[in-house]
Design an enzyme around this catalytic site. Sequence first.
Site, PDB file in Angstrom:
ATOM      1  N   ASP A  30       0.852  -1.188   0.000  1.00 26.96           N
ATOM      2  CA  ASP A  30       0.000   0.000   0.000  1.00 26.96           C
ATOM      3  C   ASP A  30       0.886   1.235   0.000  1.00 26.96           C
ATOM      4  O   ASP A  30       2.009   1.195   0.501  1.00 26.96           O
ATOM      5  CB  ASP A  30      -0.914   0.012   1.240  1.00 26.96           C
ATOM      6  CG  ASP A  30      -2.213   0.735   0.975  1.00 26.96           C
ATOM      7  OD1 ASP A  30      -3.256   0.067   0.835  1.00 26.96           O
ATOM      8  OD2 ASP A  30      -2.187   1.990   0.889  1.00 26.96           O
ATOM      9  N   PHE A 152     -16.434 -10.611  -4.853  1.00 29.69           N
ATOM     10  CA  PHE A 152     -17.843 -10.502  -4.451  1.00 29.69           C
ATOM     11  C   PHE A 152     -18.021 -10.496  -2.930  1.00 29.69           C
ATOM     12  O   PHE A 152     -19.144 -10.586  -2.451  1.00 29.69           O
ATOM     13  CB  PHE A 152     -18.651 -11.659  -5.057  1.00 29.69           C
ATOM     14  CG  PHE A 152     -18.628 -11.674  -6.565  1.00 29.69           C
ATOM     15  CD1 PHE A 152     -19.433 -10.815  -7.289  1.00 29.69           C
ATOM     16  CD2 PHE A 152     -17.770 -12.521  -7.259  1.00 29.69           C
ATOM     17  CE1 PHE A 152     -19.404 -10.806  -8.680  1.00 29.69           C
ATOM     18  CE2 PHE A 152     -17.732 -12.526  -8.656  1.00 29.69           C
ATOM     19  CZ  PHE A 152     -18.557 -11.665  -9.367  1.00 29.69           C
ATOM     20  N   LEU A 153     -16.913 -10.397  -2.175  1.00 30.50           N
ATOM     21  CA  LEU A 153     -17.055 -10.461  -0.714  1.00 30.50           C
ATOM     22  C   LEU A 153     -17.868  -9.280  -0.200  1.00 30.50           C
ATOM     23  O   LEU A 153     -17.902  -8.216  -0.816  1.00 30.50           O
ATOM     24  CB  LEU A 153     -15.693 -10.527  -0.026  1.00 30.50           C
ATOM     25  CG  LEU A 153     -14.685  -9.377  -0.161  1.00 30.50           C
ATOM     26  CD1 LEU A 153     -15.016  -8.182   0.704  1.00 30.50           C
ATOM     27  CD2 LEU A 153     -13.296  -9.868   0.178  1.00 30.50           C
ATOM     28  N   ARG A 154     -18.533  -9.497   0.940  1.00 33.70           N
ATOM     29  CA  ARG A 154     -19.276  -8.422   1.603  1.00 33.70           C
ATOM     30  C   ARG A 154     -18.544  -8.035   2.869  1.00 33.70           C
ATOM     31  O   ARG A 154     -18.116  -8.913   3.621  1.00 33.70           O
ATOM     32  CB  ARG A 154     -20.673  -8.892   2.020  1.00 33.70           C
ATOM     33  CG  ARG A 154     -21.617  -9.196   0.901  1.00 33.70           C
ATOM     34  CD  ARG A 154     -22.761 -10.055   1.416  1.00 33.70           C
ATOM     35  NE  ARG A 154     -22.269 -11.342   1.917  1.00 33.70           N
ATOM     36  CZ  ARG A 154     -22.982 -12.200   2.640  1.00 33.70           C
ATOM     37  NH1 ARG A 154     -24.219 -11.920   2.979  1.00 33.70           N
ATOM     38  NH2 ARG A 154     -22.470 -13.347   3.041  1.00 33.70           N
ATOM     39  N   GLU A 155     -18.414  -6.728   3.110  1.00 32.47           N
ATOM     40  CA  GLU A 155     -17.823  -6.287   4.367  1.00 32.47           C
ATOM     41  C   GLU A 155     -18.662  -6.845   5.511  1.00 32.47           C
ATOM     42  O   GLU A 155     -19.874  -6.946   5.395  1.00 32.47           O
ATOM     43  CB  GLU A 155     -17.807  -4.758   4.438  1.00 32.47           C
ATOM     44  CG  GLU A 155     -16.767  -4.164   3.518  1.00 32.47           C
ATOM     45  CD  GLU A 155     -16.886  -2.662   3.373  1.00 32.47           C
ATOM     46  OE1 GLU A 155     -17.551  -2.019   4.190  1.00 32.47           O
ATOM     47  OE2 GLU A 155     -16.312  -2.133   2.405  1.00 32.47           O
ATOM     48  N   GLY A 256     -35.838  -1.110   4.474  1.00 30.72           N
ATOM     49  CA  GLY A 256     -35.051  -0.329   5.437  1.00 30.72           C
ATOM     50  C   GLY A 256     -34.637   0.982   4.826  1.00 30.72           C
ATOM     51  O   GLY A 256     -35.264   1.463   3.874  1.00 30.72           O
ATOM     52  N   CYS A 263     -19.903   0.158  -2.358  1.00 30.46           N
ATOM     53  CA  CYS A 263     -20.050  -0.474  -3.681  1.00 30.46           C
ATOM     54  C   CYS A 263     -21.325  -0.092  -4.432  1.00 30.46           C
ATOM     55  O   CYS A 263     -21.243   0.462  -5.530  1.00 30.46           O
ATOM     56  CB  CYS A 263     -19.965  -1.991  -3.532  1.00 30.46           C
ATOM     57  SG  CYS A 263     -18.326  -2.537  -3.017  1.00 30.46           S
TER      58      CYS A 263
HETATM   59  P1  NAD Z   1     -10.099   0.608   0.065  1.00 29.60           P
HETATM   60  O1  NAD Z   1     -10.185   2.082  -0.138  1.00 29.60           O
HETATM   61  O2  NAD Z   1     -10.446   0.031   1.387  1.00 29.60           O
HETATM   62  O3  NAD Z   1      -8.611   0.101  -0.296  1.00 29.60           O
HETATM   63  C1  NAD Z   1      -7.880   0.561  -1.373  1.00 29.60           C
HETATM   64  C2  NAD Z   1      -6.423   0.651  -0.930  1.00 29.60           C
HETATM   65  O4  NAD Z   1      -5.610   0.948  -2.065  1.00 29.60           O
HETATM   66  C3  NAD Z   1      -6.152   1.767   0.073  1.00 29.60           C
HETATM   67  O5  NAD Z   1      -5.552   1.222   1.237  1.00 29.60           O
HETATM   68  C4  NAD Z   1      -5.212   2.717  -0.662  1.00 29.60           C
HETATM   69  O6  NAD Z   1      -4.273   3.337   0.194  1.00 29.60           O
HETATM   70  C5  NAD Z   1      -4.540   1.772  -1.635  1.00 29.60           C
HETATM   71  N1  NAD Z   1      -3.927   2.428  -2.785  1.00 29.60           N
HETATM   72  C6  NAD Z   1      -4.417   3.410  -3.580  1.00 29.60           C
HETATM   73  N2  NAD Z   1      -3.517   3.747  -4.527  1.00 29.60           N
HETATM   74  C7  NAD Z   1      -2.433   2.961  -4.352  1.00 29.60           C
HETATM   75  C8  NAD Z   1      -1.179   2.835  -5.011  1.00 29.60           C
HETATM   76  N3  NAD Z   1      -0.868   3.620  -6.033  1.00 29.60           N
HETATM   77  N4  NAD Z   1      -0.304   1.933  -4.551  1.00 29.60           N
HETATM   78  C9  NAD Z   1      -0.603   1.144  -3.502  1.00 29.60           C
HETATM   79  N5  NAD Z   1      -1.772   1.222  -2.831  1.00 29.60           N
HETATM   80  C10 NAD Z   1      -2.682   2.109  -3.248  1.00 29.60           C
HETATM   81  O7  NAD Z   1     -10.998  -0.032  -1.082  1.00 29.60           O
HETATM   82  P2  NAD Z   1     -11.782  -1.431  -1.043  1.00 29.60           P
HETATM   83  O8  NAD Z   1     -13.052  -1.275  -0.336  1.00 29.60           O
HETATM   84  O9  NAD Z   1     -10.833  -2.496  -0.636  1.00 29.60           O
HETATM   85  O10 NAD Z   1     -12.128  -1.597  -2.601  1.00 29.60           O
HETATM   86  C11 NAD Z   1     -11.133  -1.864  -3.556  1.00 29.60           C
HETATM   87  C12 NAD Z   1     -11.804  -2.267  -4.854  1.00 29.60           C
HETATM   88  O11 NAD Z   1     -12.541  -3.473  -4.654  1.00 29.60           O
HETATM   89  C13 NAD Z   1     -12.826  -1.263  -5.377  1.00 29.60           C
HETATM   90  O12 NAD Z   1     -12.803  -1.260  -6.771  1.00 29.60           O
HETATM   91  C14 NAD Z   1     -14.153  -1.805  -4.879  1.00 29.60           C
HETATM   92  O13 NAD Z   1     -15.237  -1.417  -5.694  1.00 29.60           O
HETATM   93  C15 NAD Z   1     -13.914  -3.291  -4.984  1.00 29.60           C
HETATM   94  N6  NAD Z   1     -14.719  -4.096  -4.069  1.00 29.60           N
HETATM   95  C16 NAD Z   1     -14.922  -3.677  -2.791  1.00 29.60           C
HETATM   96  C17 NAD Z   1     -15.670  -4.458  -1.921  1.00 29.60           C
HETATM   97  C18 NAD Z   1     -15.926  -4.006  -0.507  1.00 29.60           C
HETATM   98  O14 NAD Z   1     -16.805  -4.578   0.143  1.00 29.60           O
HETATM   99  N7  NAD Z   1     -15.215  -3.021   0.008  1.00 29.60           N
HETATM  100  C19 NAD Z   1     -16.200  -5.680  -2.357  1.00 29.60           C
HETATM  101  C20 NAD Z   1     -15.945  -6.090  -3.658  1.00 29.60           C
HETATM  102  C21 NAD Z   1     -15.206  -5.287  -4.503  1.00 29.60           C
END
Ligand code: NAD
Length: 432
Positions: A30, A152-155, A256, A263
């Site tokens: 990161d 496809f995971l859910r937080e 709700g 997302c």
């Molecule tokens: P997030 O913001 O929690 O994590 C993204 C990370 O990328 C951050 O820690 C950020 O610092 C890092 N980052 C950004 N630019 C960078 C770089 N140049 N080099 C290294 N690190 C870098 O995002 P997320 O929730 O994990 O989502 C990530 C992707 O996955 C998105 O496209 C989202 O739509 C998708 N997604 C998310 C979920 C969810 O539930 N959060 C589920 C499925 C898919």
Amino acid sequence: MKLCMIGTGYVGLVSGVCFADLGNDVICVDNNVDKINLLKKGKIPIYEPGLSELVIKNFKNKKLNFSTDLKKSIKDSDIIFICVGTPTKKGGRSADLSQIYKVSKEISSSINKFKIIITKSTVPVTTGDEIEKILSKKNSKKKFSVVSNPEFLREGEAIRDFVYPDRVVIGTNDKRAGRILKNLYSPLISKGASYLQTSRRAAELIKYASNAFLATKITFINEIANLCEKTNINIEDISIGMGLDKRIGSRFLRAGPAYGGSCFPKDTKAIITTADKFKTNLSVIKSVIKSNENRSKILLDRIKRILNRKIKNKIITFLGVTFKPNTDDMRDSPSLKMIPWLLKKGAIIKYFDPTGYKTEFMNFKNVINKTSIKDAIHGADLVIIHTEWNDFKSINFKSLVKGKKFTIFDMRNIYSSSKIKDQGFKYFSVGK
Ligand code: NAD
């Protein structure tokens, strides 16, 4: 296998640690130095049940590592997962792909042997084609393969969802990459996950279409709930009655607040932009976005009526402010719309969230964070159950509150109306 997760957020950290737990060597990278330093000390920057134990275990046994050195991490790995954010562009509705392209350029100058580059981030159709173009500028096509593998995971359920997914989708026409990835996912496939290999573009669209469909289901039942309120019908009977039809299914049919989170709001907007680009009208999803944007207004009108239009100086308590339970993620939570609106009308807001204080409200004068349910509801005029945490499912309001009785607006339909009324509280719910 040697894996590199670029972006150590909700997706990169969870999938990275789960891959490590399956026996792979994983490096999570990161550009947020504080995040990586915390992780190296065994501290988890996000709230996700079960994550901490798994990170500590795999970090200790050296299957999982953390770094800010992107180039070295790429060089040392065979499979690179891009897991950076793809938020909505400021002032627009398309996906901001700047993080994806920035990372792609860095990968481009670090390819020292054959690598599979995977977008796990949710990216619009043709993003894989663009990444391929970026990588081709400096590298022969034999040196890399760009694949889509949407997540496809859910937080809140992320680890279970990753380890026991309904399906693994791999978007590639490259036989070699397909074989390697099927092998990587074989422990999940052998536990029952369906494996689907499609074209890269199809995999990209499967993710957006899935999220748009789930958002549609939520919005649909929320609108039916509005009709139930006017016709003296209990929405829960409708949800059960519909859900028993196997063609419909019971999940995502609970009325709700508006859908929120990191997302659905951004992905429904982004798929519309993609469709516009290809001159296709996704009118259903457009209506869903509009209806969902109106949802908070409908609930705020309901609050107004519950409080007999007297909001000024009323103490309103929010139980939960995140968009769903078991996460600390505040992105696009409905509370972010509702709380400022209530403040504008002169309310004083107290909130308790099991994941603690929220910086999102730090600039508001009349928002007070409380560290227990008891403190949060003490002295309230109205208590809003905003998020469906287990912590809020069996509160004995009567024994917790001595003196003034407040009104409860249960936006998650957790409680039985008669039981709460028997305790002497006024009670309102959704779609009833
Ligand atoms: P997030 O913001 O929690 O994590 C993204 C990370 O990328 C951050 O820690 C950020 O610092 C890092 N980052 C950004 N630019 C960078 C770089 N140049 N080099 C290294 N690190 C870098 O995002 P997320 O929730 O994990 O989502 C990530 C992707 O996955 C998105 O496209 C989202 O739509 C998708 N997604 C998310 C979920 C969810 O539930 N959060 C589920 C499925 C898919």
